[in-house]
Design a protein around this motif. Structure first.
Motif, PDB file in Angstrom:
ATOM      1  N   VAL A 178     -10.488   1.679  -1.554  1.00  0.00           N
ATOM      2  CA  VAL A 178      -9.896   0.855  -2.602  1.00  0.00           C
ATOM      3  C   VAL A 178      -9.491  -0.466  -1.975  1.00  0.00           C
ATOM      4  O   VAL A 178      -8.739  -0.501  -0.998  1.00  0.00           O
ATOM      5  N   ASN A 224      -7.826  -4.020  -3.088  1.00  0.00           N
ATOM      6  CA  ASN A 224      -7.151  -4.755  -4.154  1.00  0.00           C
ATOM      7  C   ASN A 224      -7.121  -6.238  -3.804  1.00  0.00           C
ATOM      8  O   ASN A 224      -6.511  -6.650  -2.817  1.00  0.00           O
ATOM      9  N   SER A 274      -9.627   8.667   2.036  1.00  0.00           N
ATOM     10  CA  SER A 274      -9.610   7.366   1.363  1.00  0.00           C
ATOM     11  C   SER A 274      -8.761   6.394   2.162  1.00  0.00           C
ATOM     12  O   SER A 274      -8.072   6.775   3.115  1.00  0.00           O
ATOM     13  N   SER A 275      -8.837   5.131   1.774  1.00  0.00           N
ATOM     14  CA  SER A 275      -7.918   4.128   2.313  1.00  0.00           C
ATOM     15  C   SER A 275      -7.607   3.129   1.215  1.00  0.00           C
ATOM     16  O   SER A 275      -8.448   2.840   0.355  1.00  0.00           O
ATOM     17  N   ILE A 276      -6.377   2.624   1.235  1.00  0.00           N
ATOM     18  CA  ILE A 276      -5.933   1.601   0.287  1.00  0.00           C
ATOM     19  C   ILE A 276      -5.766   0.310   1.071  1.00  0.00           C
ATOM     20  O   ILE A 276      -5.073   0.275   2.095  1.00  0.00           O
ATOM     21  N   ASN A 277      -6.395  -0.761   0.596  1.00  0.00           N
ATOM     22  CA  ASN A 277      -6.432  -2.012   1.341  1.00  0.00           C
ATOM     23  C   ASN A 277      -6.125  -3.187   0.416  1.00  0.00           C
ATOM     24  O   ASN A 277      -6.660  -3.260  -0.695  1.00  0.00           O
ATOM     25  N   TYR A 278      -5.273  -4.101   0.885  1.00  0.00           N
ATOM     26  CA  TYR A 278      -4.930  -5.303   0.126  1.00  0.00           C
ATOM     27  C   TYR A 278      -5.330  -6.525   0.943  1.00  0.00           C
ATOM     28  O   TYR A 278      -5.125  -6.577   2.166  1.00  0.00           O
ATOM     29  N   SER A 285      -9.403   8.476  -7.191  1.00  0.00           N
ATOM     30  CA  SER A 285      -8.682   9.236  -6.168  1.00  0.00           C
ATOM     31  C   SER A 285      -9.688  10.059  -5.387  1.00  0.00           C
ATOM     32  O   SER A 285     -10.781  10.367  -5.880  1.00  0.00           O
ATOM     33  N   ASN A 331       1.269   5.610  -5.149  1.00  0.00           N
ATOM     34  CA  ASN A 331       1.390   6.197  -3.825  1.00  0.00           C
ATOM     35  C   ASN A 331       2.068   7.547  -4.029  1.00  0.00           C
ATOM     36  O   ASN A 331       3.252   7.615  -4.352  1.00  0.00           O
ATOM     37  N   VAL A 352       0.820  -1.215   0.000  1.00  0.00           N
ATOM     38  CA  VAL A 352       0.000   0.000   0.000  1.00  0.00           C
ATOM     39  C   VAL A 352       0.854   1.264   0.000  1.00  0.00           C
ATOM     40  O   VAL A 352       0.325   2.366  -0.092  1.00  0.00           O
ATOM     41  N   HIS A 376      -5.553   5.146  -8.070  1.00  0.00           N
ATOM     42  CA  HIS A 376      -5.659   3.768  -8.543  1.00  0.00           C
ATOM     43  C   HIS A 376      -6.197   3.795  -9.969  1.00  0.00           C
ATOM     44  O   HIS A 376      -7.286   4.321 -10.235  1.00  0.00           O
ATOM     45  N   PHE A 412      -1.143   1.446  -9.534  1.00  0.00           N
ATOM     46  CA  PHE A 412      -1.324   2.112  -8.250  1.00  0.00           C
ATOM     47  C   PHE A 412      -0.213   3.130  -8.048  1.00  0.00           C
ATOM     48  O   PHE A 412       0.961   2.836  -8.281  1.00  0.00           O
TER      49      PHE A 412
END
Length: 592
Positions: free
Chosen positions: A244, A246, A260-264, A160, A129, A116, A186, A127
């Motif tokens: 988001v 992924n 926002s947050s980015i999550n895997y 975004s 960052n 992330v 993203h 992606f």
């Protein structure tokens, strides 16, 4: 005339300080994983220095993003002539003899690893960052910028939380670099889904091969979780929020941002009920950061110096309280049963007790040294490094229970956070100090938490969890004392190797090293089965003999087993006082 002249002078002064920054992001080579960035600059300055951040807020380690920047060049926008520049350190480029308009161009490699906090580009998605991609003018973080994407040939959608131009869906506007660096991008071929919670419109983008039914279910579940959190804070700070997720590769992690947050997460696990709850816990954690850290924050965590660490001793608040409430919100949103929630609590407690780190590192040291210890782990880290996530979550639990008892159910951490939000976010617009945090607790609840808990913050000392859980009539049961070898192994080509060593107070120091090969156990050839047999029948304090191979030499080691309870758990005690039952019911029924 004098006044007109003064106004003209002021106008010229404003123009002389003018600066315009327009980024253009395109794909240099999709299969080789390169982004191309062009930065068009308009200015009246003859010299400027541009910098690339060396770390990402929320991930406390110097990342040296300049490693992946290549083919840096500067040209006059009008003539195409090369503009002189020099690299003055690993993250800074100094430009000289500047024309009024010039272009900076560079290539970013985006395939370091799948996280992330790093850029990633492949055929299905991209992606970005932002701190790892965009240069900023030194000393001018307040400068606004435009970000234009030229990626439509590969990716029709760019997601975004930044303000998007009404005329061009691929053009974004950042008020300053703090906003830009807190807004990842993203690039995708996937459509999103929407839901509303509070006054906030939420967008959910799921990357990966999942059904629309899964996306719809997840959106509905997130709606319940986000509504619970918004109700808890009595605040809905964003008109828009982007999730988001992924699911394209096996991975786990999340990173919070202001909108926002980015999550895997591992796509192979999402249809397993227990694993799906772990996914919801991750998303709950990152969403609560919308308040706790992105707004309500220790004073050191903003504004940021993107070239060096921003050190704080209060990550036990920023991450620890978030780690407590992520599962607590799931419980109160109906995703965890009472038994599942208690199991989650005891899992965190036992993970602290399974090593000696509590006697090596305090919670405040854990936070302050995160840059060099927590994020730079080695084979001994589990023995000497405390997690401000885990222990911070446990102390948050204990503080809440203590507040329930002392305030007679009137005030909890919930009221403290609401007050912190009003005082330091909405009124003072800054972070708080440790003392201000405890002063706020006392003002809101009448309880002095600092006197009660400071020793567990400043010193390497275990928290007496049993005492605090007994406040609500939850007690520990542990039986069947057995032996523990003090190490974990890995198997390679049928042979056993030492993978992990566990330091315990009731175990003498022994001669074992990581990657030692175990040849024999108590005089017999070592196999996975023989090791399992030893572990099954080993008694506390019992000795056993190993023959090892270390760097080609044969070694012998005699080890005395430590003890641990094979059965241990926390249970709800029915045979307890009415006061405890009442507090327990309040804790489990009301969202504190």
């Amino acid at each position: 005339m004098a006044k007109e002249q003064e106004e003209k002078t002021l106008d010229r002064a404003e123009q002389s300080n003018s600066l315009q920054l327009d980024f253009e992001v395109s794909i240099f080579d999709l299969f080789k994983h390169y982004f191309h960035v062009r930065l068009r600059v308009k200015t009246d300055q003859s010299e400027m220095t541009f910098c690339l951040p060396s770390w990402t807020p929320g991930s406390y380690m110097i990342r040296d993003y300049g490693t992946h920047l290549h083919k840096f060049e500067v040209k006059n926008s009008k003539t195409g002539e090369t503009v002189p520049w020099e690299m003055v350190d690993l993250h800074r480029w100094k430009l000289k003899n500047l024309p009024s308009e010039f272009d900076i161009s560079y290539i970013i490699y985006a395939f370091e690893d799948f996280t992330v906090r790093t850029n990633y580009l492949e055929t299905e998605f991209g992606f970005i960052n932002s701190p790892a991609l965009f240069l900023y003018p030194e000393g001018k973080l307040e400068q606004s910028s435009k970000i234009q994407f030229q990626v439509s040939n590969h990716f029709p959608f760019v997601y975004s939380s930044l303000t998007r131009s009404e005329e061009d869906n691929h053009l974004f506007l950042a008020e300053n670099f703090d906003e830009l660096f807190d807004s990842p991008f993203h690039l995708s071929k996937q459509n999103s889904v929407f839901f509303t919670a509070g006054t906030t419109k939420h967008e959910l983008l799921v990357e990966g091969d999942v059904t629309f039914d899964f996306k719809t279910k997840l959106a509905l579940d997130l709606k319940r979780i986000t509504e619970t959190q918004i109700e808890w804070m009595m605040d809905s700070p964003n008109p828009y929020y982007l999730f988001v997720l992924n699911l394209s590769l096996p991975a786990y992690g999340g990173l919070e941002h202001r909108a926002s947050s980015i999550n895997y997460f591992n796509p192979e696990l999402i249809y397993d009920e227990e694993e799906y709850k772990k996914l919801l816990e991750l998303l709950s954690h990152e969403y609560f950061h919308l308040w706790n850290i992105k707004r309500i924050r220790p004073i050191a965590l903003g504004p940021f110096d993107y070239q060096k660490p921003n050190l704080t001793r209060e990550l036990w608040i920023a991450e620890g309280f978030t780690s407590f409430y992520d599962a607590y919100f799931l419980y109160h949103s109906g995703f965890l049963s009472k038994e599942e929630y208690l199991s989650k609590l005891q899992s965190d407690i036992f993970s602290l007790e399974d090593n000696e780190a509590d006697f090596w590192m305090s919670l405040e040291e854990s936070s302050f040294t995160a840059w060099t210890k927590y994020y730079k782990r080695n084979g001994n880290s589990h023995n000497i490094t405390v997690s401000y996530y885990t222990k911070g979550g446990v102390i948050a639990l204990c503080m809440n229970l203590f507040l329930l008892k002392e305030s007679k159910e009137k005030k909890t951490i919930r009221h403290v956070f609401q007050s912190l939000n009003e005082i330091f976010v909405k009124t003072k617009n800054r972070g708080f100090t440790k003392q201000e945090f405890f002063d706020t607790v006392k003002d809101v609840t009448g309880v002095d938490l600092k006197t009660e808990f400071n020793q567990y913050l400043e010193y390497p000392k275990p928290i007496p969890v049993d005492y605090y859980l007994d406040i609500i009539g939850i007690q520990r049961i542990q039986t069947d004392l057995v032996g523990d070898t003090g190490f974990k192994t890995k198997e390679k080509n049928g042979n056993l190797y030492i993978q992990k060593l566990l330091h315990k107070s009731d175990m003498d120091s022994f001669d074992l090293m990581l990657d030692d090969e175990i040849l024999a156990i108590n005089g017999k050839r070592a196999t996975t089965n023989s090791l399992q047999k030893l572990e099954k029948n080993l008694g506390s304090g019992e000795k056993f003999h190993l023959i090892l191979s270390r760097a080609g030499k044969i070694k012998e080691s005699m080890i005395t087993a430590s003890g641990y309870y094979k059965t241990r758990k926390f249970v709800i005690a029915e045979d307890t006082s009415d006061d405890r039952k009442e507090l327990r019911e309040f804790f489990l029924r009301n969202i504190v």
